[in-house]
Design an enzyme around this catalytic site. Structure first.
Site, PDB file in Angstrom:
ATOM      1  N   GLY A 224     -23.475 -14.914  -1.438  1.00 57.87           N
ATOM      2  CA  GLY A 224     -22.670 -14.970  -2.694  1.00 57.87           C
ATOM      3  C   GLY A 224     -21.207 -15.217  -2.216  1.00 57.87           C
TER       4      GLY A 224
ATOM      5  N   GLU B  69       2.069   1.934  -3.456  1.00 54.54           N
ATOM      6  CA  GLU B  69       1.089   2.488  -4.318  1.00 54.54           C
ATOM      7  C   GLU B  69       1.097   3.892  -4.110  1.00 54.54           C
ATOM      8  OE1 GLU B  69      -3.078   3.913  -3.582  1.00 54.54           O
ATOM      9  OE2 GLU B  69      -3.074   1.500  -2.972  1.00 54.54           O
TER      10      GLU B  69
ATOM     11  N   HIS C 235       0.801  -1.256   0.026  1.00 55.00           N
ATOM     12  CA  HIS C 235       0.073  -0.092  -0.088  1.00 55.00           C
ATOM     13  C   HIS C 235       0.960   1.240   0.066  1.00 55.00           C
ATOM     14  CE1 HIS C 235      -3.186   2.505   2.402  1.00 55.00           C
ATOM     15  NE2 HIS C 235      -3.413   2.521   0.879  1.00 55.00           N
TER      16      HIS C 235
ATOM     17  N   ARG D 153     -17.990   4.249 -17.942  1.00 51.97           N
ATOM     18  CA  ARG D 153     -16.900   5.092 -17.706  1.00 51.97           C
ATOM     19  C   ARG D 153     -15.698   4.570 -18.464  1.00 51.97           C
ATOM     20  NH1 ARG D 153     -19.176   9.903 -18.436  1.00 51.97           N
ATOM     21  NH2 ARG D 153     -17.437  10.956 -17.755  1.00 51.97           N
TER      22      ARG D 153
END
Length: 1139
Positions: free
Chosen positions: A396, A87, A84, A463
């Protein structure tokens, strides 16, 4: 394209030998929807990077996404959060483009934006930009991956950014329970890792090495003394002198030197480990890229090959897998109780699953989710709802990481359901038992296959950056390259002639693993609710990173036997065929010159107005209908508003079983209350849209209040209102700013007070009053003809049977700040454990119906947006959440600029920094080169002229004009044209009169939402330097590097840390300097703290010249309301009035 076939005619890959860099192209067509007019090509660079090229000839926006097949599960064990942190730092300059905000600035000037996220097994970077600027954006983007600087000067600031992001999430149940589930995994499993990281986790190694004296001081390991680490094309050099300009509005703690920004010995070790990790893990063969552009596929291929070939292939495994599941014997068969921050009752039953993408053909887990998550008659949800135990249910699969997954059944319970949580768990297993004993005719899978095929065939564009992210993520699926687009979306029918590989066996095998012995149940509620239901003598542990209280207990043998028994609930049965699956999918496609830019008024009666536009650009068998049923009763008081909400919730609740099949089949609705009345939307396949609309409207008209369901909805509403106060502080500041500037608005506290005493009889009376006199505004867009839209309106009038009122009787208006005003309203953050405060800083500009002011304000907001983020977040490190933008007030008639900051700093300090930023921005505007000013204008013009990408976007554009009543549907194009004549002097004039803090005419309101959590006292760098000078003057030896590394590497230091450091340092020299000298020095500290105050010492500071709002109600009463909305354009669609 010139292809060289080196492997014979059947070879799927062909080598392209011409162009800037060689690559291979996959020579088979990519399977796509017949509706999809884009062209696709998959290429593979020599370094192993794979790219999906998407040519969209109609695009007005380009995009790219690069997915790296490593995420936080691949962090070093001793440095959680490193992926992270990587990033974050990749955005902070490259050797090719060393300026720190070069990438974001380039995108902002070209109608673009960017973001990234770190997942468990991947990290994804993406952007969107004007089509003409794609190559420049890709060049800057590609450099992230072959020559990042990881500038030392950014180390501390991005450590702070990661830490601020973690603290933003610290009071979020979503993050807390996610990390707790990871914590309660097998010992040593990567899933246990703390993915987001914080300053503590990223600095611990450096601190430990420093304490042991094992560091050489430069933090660079086996590199040269300057700190250079060789990258693909050069070196990861120390920060170039021009990459980090000073803050345009320096605060007392701003650091401009690399020494202050690199974090000292500790920070340099973190950076060394980061470079080491990046150099090992960021390998080209692990990267999958998607680029969407207007260029030809050959041009896109050459662009990608040229820009991304420099990324090195480090010989790493392209798709590293973790096949060991984090659930072992100790984790399964357990009940985990969790104390939540929010007021909620939830129960989650989880089952371990294998890695799911290899099961892409038949998607057997989604088959099971279809049944367990069903809401129709015979479903688990229907059974539990009828007993008053649940308000929602979902089921799910989740791909937790590349290698393993989870199946989750989540129940959202009422307080009564929470009391019966064991019965709810048993009901889950009884339903699964019923599935296990059931026969599944092939038509169930055929129905799923048909629905997925229809959805795929008529999928609308998204988009471009959203689409690029989706494609790059799915390129890692184990499917042939030609099925990258279709395989994740389509479901194949079972092959009934093949019992082994035909599909049903896969489903049965997974169904048989959904047993209580292999499950883990998580029971979530606030502490007092656990005590109420389970007693006060429970013993709790705390998860280490968030401190979440939890307890784990094994399910008893008696419970395991009950949960393993056959189903004996007759109320549970399989659903029947879905009657909402569309059968008429015809679309009349006709030749048009260009799409119409607005809807047309096709019907007007005293009761309703219908705006309609037949689809003329997307050509899908879908429609969207918005129906706004306005009533003056809906929001006449806080109590009426609460009852309007409860009414809408009861309608939705009563339709859940009926409407679920429609949603599965691609037709959905939403019904809710709002300030003007009731709001209904329908969207999806138009074939049976009228059927759903009729049923919803009939339920709206005929609802009889069920006291039991009302009690459930009241409890849910109460919790929603209570939980609002426990949310992010910036959401509170935004809400309160809206409240202060809206004519008819209620505080959440006022609404909350009304909920408990609403009775069924009073609500039934409210419903009758609400529907007695209404005005209905309708918008219908899509595959509907005029007569069909008119019939919908007539049906609504016939069902509602209401008396008409004029549209002007129900409208929203904002409140206008007086000229030369400077108001502040301060209120505490209700959650006493929330460390963050927030500031919403609003500057009023004027009427949003005045075109030139509106366009100039928008341009000013566009210009300020990127510098505000760069200065207030990146440079000054105020907090993770920072934004600046144009802000349109309620009703759409007034506009201004809003700056938002969430931070651990006090709101008064944030206000000072915002005003310092604004003062400096005048210089930036004044000295801005004309070329740069024109770039901002062009970027904004392109944004306004962007075409909608799908029906939903088109509807949203039209509805705002209808909802507010101004009806200037061409506003975007008109403003883009008008912007051409706006000059820099125009922008400067508006800024100086309406935004610059010293303006005598400015109208400004800020809302300070202040954390109640005590902050540690700080000492400034200047005070520490003054103290150190006094120490040296008294005869002590001072190690300048040591004290700065220990205390000043991160700017201002905690006062207790400062005291401990110097106590130890002075005691160590007690043999040469008398102890009383040290005592005398300590008496100097209070004076230095006053002389050189810390940037934000936690003390309440009053903002000079501001008027503090003491009584919000009286303040709102003193403000003038905006003028009533009125049409700005008379379109003349109906030649004569119908009434």
């Amino acid at each position: 394209m010139v292809a060289v076939d080196a492997s014979g005619p059947a070879a799927p890959w062909q080598r392209v030998a011409t162009g800037p860099a060689p690559y291979e192209v996959f020579n088979r067509p990519i399977e796509k929807s017949p509706q999809d007019d884009r062209d696709y090509r998959v290429i593979r660079l020599d370094n192993g990077l794979q790219a999906m090229l998407v040519r969209d000839a109609k695009a007005d926006k380009a995009a790219a996404s690069l997915d790296v097949a490593v995420g936080h599960l691949y962090d070093p064990d001793d440095m959680p959060g490193l992926a992270h942190f990587c990033e974050h730092l990749l955005f902070m300059g490259t050797e090719q483009y060393p300026k720190e905000n070069e990438y974001s600035e380039y995108l902002a000037k070209n109608n673009g934006s960017s973001n990234a996220y770190t997942g468990t097994s991947n990290t994804n970077y993406y952007f969107n930009v004007s089509t003409t600027a794609l190559q420049g954006a890709l060049s800057r983007f590609a450099a992230f991956f072959h020559c990042p600087l990881f500038a030392p000067s950014c180390t501390v600031r991005e450590l702070n950014a990661v830490d601020s992001e973690h603290k933003k999430n610290h009071q979020s149940d979503l993050w807390r329970i996610f990390q707790l589930n990871k914590h309660l995994s097998k010992d040593g499993h990567p899933w246990r890792k703390f993915g987001s990281g914080n300053k503590e986790s990223l600095s611990r190694v450096g601190r430990e090495l420093k304490a042991k004296g094992l560091q050489n001081g430069d933090g660079n390991g086996s590199v040269n003394g300057s700190g250079a680490v060789k990258s693909a094309n050069g070196s990861l050099a120390p920060t170039p002198s021009d990459s980090r300009a000073g803050s345009p509005a320096p605060s007392v703690s701003s650091a401009d030197s690399e020494l202050e920004g690199d974090g000292g010995i500790v920070g340099r070790e973190t950076r060394r480990r980061l470079v080491e990790w990046w150099s090992r893990e960021y390998c080209a063969s692990r990267m999958r890229l998607c680029v969407v552009g207007k260029e030809s596929l050959d041009e896109l291929a050459d662009m990608v090959a040229s820009l991304f070939s420099p990324i090195p292939n480090r010989g790493r495994e392209p798709l590293p897998m973790i096949n060991d599941h984090p659930f072992g014997p100790n984790e399964m068969g357990t009940l985990v109780s969790v104390q939540t921050i929010m007021s909620l009752h939830a129960l989650e039953v989880s089952f371990p699953l294998p890695y799911l993408p290899p099961l892409w053909r038949y998607k057997p887990v989604s088959f099971l989710a279809h049944f367990i998550g069903h809401e129709g008659p015979g479903s688990l949800y229907s059974y539990l709802k009828q007993r008053g135990w649940v308000t929602g249910l979902s089921a799910g699969p989740q791909d937790l990481a590349r290698g393993f997954g989870m199946f989750k059944v989540t129940l959202y319970m009422t307080p009564q359901g929470f009391e019966q949580y064991e019965q709810l768990i048993l009901a889950v297993f009884k339903y699964i038992s019923m599935l296990r004993s059931s026969d599944f005719p092939a038509w169930y899978q055929r129905e799923r296959s048909l629905i997925s095929a229809t959805r795929f065939r008529f999928a609308e564009k998204r988009r471009p950056d959203d689409y690029a992210v989706w494609v790059s993520e799915h390129m890692a699926w184990p499917v042939p390259p030609d099925l990258i687009i279709s395989a994740p979306q389509l479901v194949q029918e079972w092959d009934e002639g093949d019992p082994v590989n035909g599909g049903e066996r896969e489903m049965r095998e997974i169904l048989n693993t959904l047993t209580v012995e292999r499950s883990r149940t998580v029971l979530m509620a606030q502490a007092e609710e656990h005590e109420r239901v389970r007693g006060k003598d429970l013993k709790w542990e705390n998860e280490p990173w968030y401190g979440t209280p939890y307890r784990v207990e094994r399910l008893s043998e008696e419970f395991l036997q009950k949960a393993s028994a056959a189903n004996d609930l007759k109320e549970l049965f399989l659903p029947g065929p879905n009657e909402f699956i569309p059968t008429n999918l015809e679309v009349e496609k006709r030749e048009i010159d260009k799409p119409a830019k607005r809807p047309f008024l096709i019907r007007e009666t005293p009761l309703s107005s219908v705006w309609h536009k037949k689809d003329d650009q997307f050509w899908v068998p879908k429609a969207h209908v918005v129906m706004d049923i306005r009533s003056p009763v809906a929001n006449s008081s806080a109590r009426e508003f609460v009852m309007t909400r409860l009414y809408a919730d009861l309608v939705t609740d009563s339709l859940s079983e009926f409407a679920y099949d429609a949603e599965l089949a691609g037709l959905s609705y939403h019904f809710g209350g709002h300030a003007l009345g009731l709001y209904m939307t329908l969207g999806g396949y138009n074939d049976k849209l009228h059927v759903l609309a009729k049923d919803v409207l009939e339920r709206v008209r005929s609802l009889k209040v069920n006291p039991e369901r009302l009690a459930v909805m009241k409890d849910k509403t109460k919790r929603d209102y209570e939980n609002f106060f426990l949310g992010q502080p910036y959401r509170l500041s935004e809400y309160y700013a809206r409240y202060l500037l809206t004519e008819r608005e209620w505080t959440i506290s006022e609404l909350l007070e009304e909920v408990p005493t609403v009775t069924p009889e009073e609500l039934q009376s409210h419903i009758a009053s609400l529907l007695s006199k209404v005005n209905v505004q309708i918008l219908a867009v899509g595959n509907l003809y005029k007569d069909e839209a008119s019939r919908l309106a007539q049906m609504a009038e016939d069902i509602l049977q209401a008396s008409p009122i004029a549209a002007s009787e129900v409208m929203e208006r904002s409140l206008i700040l007086p000229p030369a005003s400077n108001f502040i309203w301060t209120t505490p953050v209700p959650n006493k454990n929330e460390p963050n405060s927030a500031l919403t800083y609003y500057m009023h500009m004027g009427s949003n119906t005045e075109p030139r002011l509106r366009a100039t304000t928008a341009l000013l907001g566009h210009i300020l947006s990127e510098p505000a983020f760069n200065v207030l977040r990146t440079r000054e490190q105020l907090g993770y959440i920072v934004s600046a933008s144009q802000w349109t007030l309620t009703g759409g008639g007034q506009t201004g600029l809003r700056i938002l900051v969430q931070s651990e700093r006090q709101p008064a300090y944030l206000e000072q920094r915002v005003e310092a930023f604004l003062r400096e921005m005048e210089d930036k505007l004044q000295t801005m080169p004309e070329e740069e000013f024109q770039e901002h204008k062009v970027a904004l013009q392109k944004r306004w002229r962007e075409a909608p990408k799908n029906l939903g976007e088109e509807v949203n554009r039209y509805w705002g004009h209808i909802e507010h009543g101004y009806l200037d549907f061409h506003r975007r194009d008109d403003d883009a044209d008008l912007l051409q004549s706006v000059t820099k002097d125009d922008v400067l004039a508006v800024f100086r009169s309406h935004a610059e803090p010293s303006s005598s005419s400015r109208s400004k309101l800020s809302v300070h939402v202040k954390s109640q959590k005590p902050r540690p006292a700080k000492i400034s760098v200047a005070a520490m330097e003054a103290f150190t000078k006094k120490v040296a003057e008294r005869g002590y030896a001072v190690d300048e590097r040591a004290w700065r590394d220990a205390l000043a590497s991160d700017g201002d230091a905690p006062l207790d840390k400062f005291g401990n450091y110097w106590r130890d340092a002075l005691l160590a020299q007690a043999a040469t300097v008398p102890p009383q000298v040290a005592q005398e020095l300590t008496t100097e500290v209070p004076g230095l703290l006053k002389l050189y105050p810390a940037a934000d010492d936690g003390e309440e500071v009053l903002c000079q010249g501001a008027t503090y709002v003491q009584d919000p109600t009286a303040f709102r009463g003193s403000l003038e309301a905006s003028e009533p909305p009125h049409p700005l354009i008379e379109w003349g669609d109906l030649p004569t009035s119908r009434f």
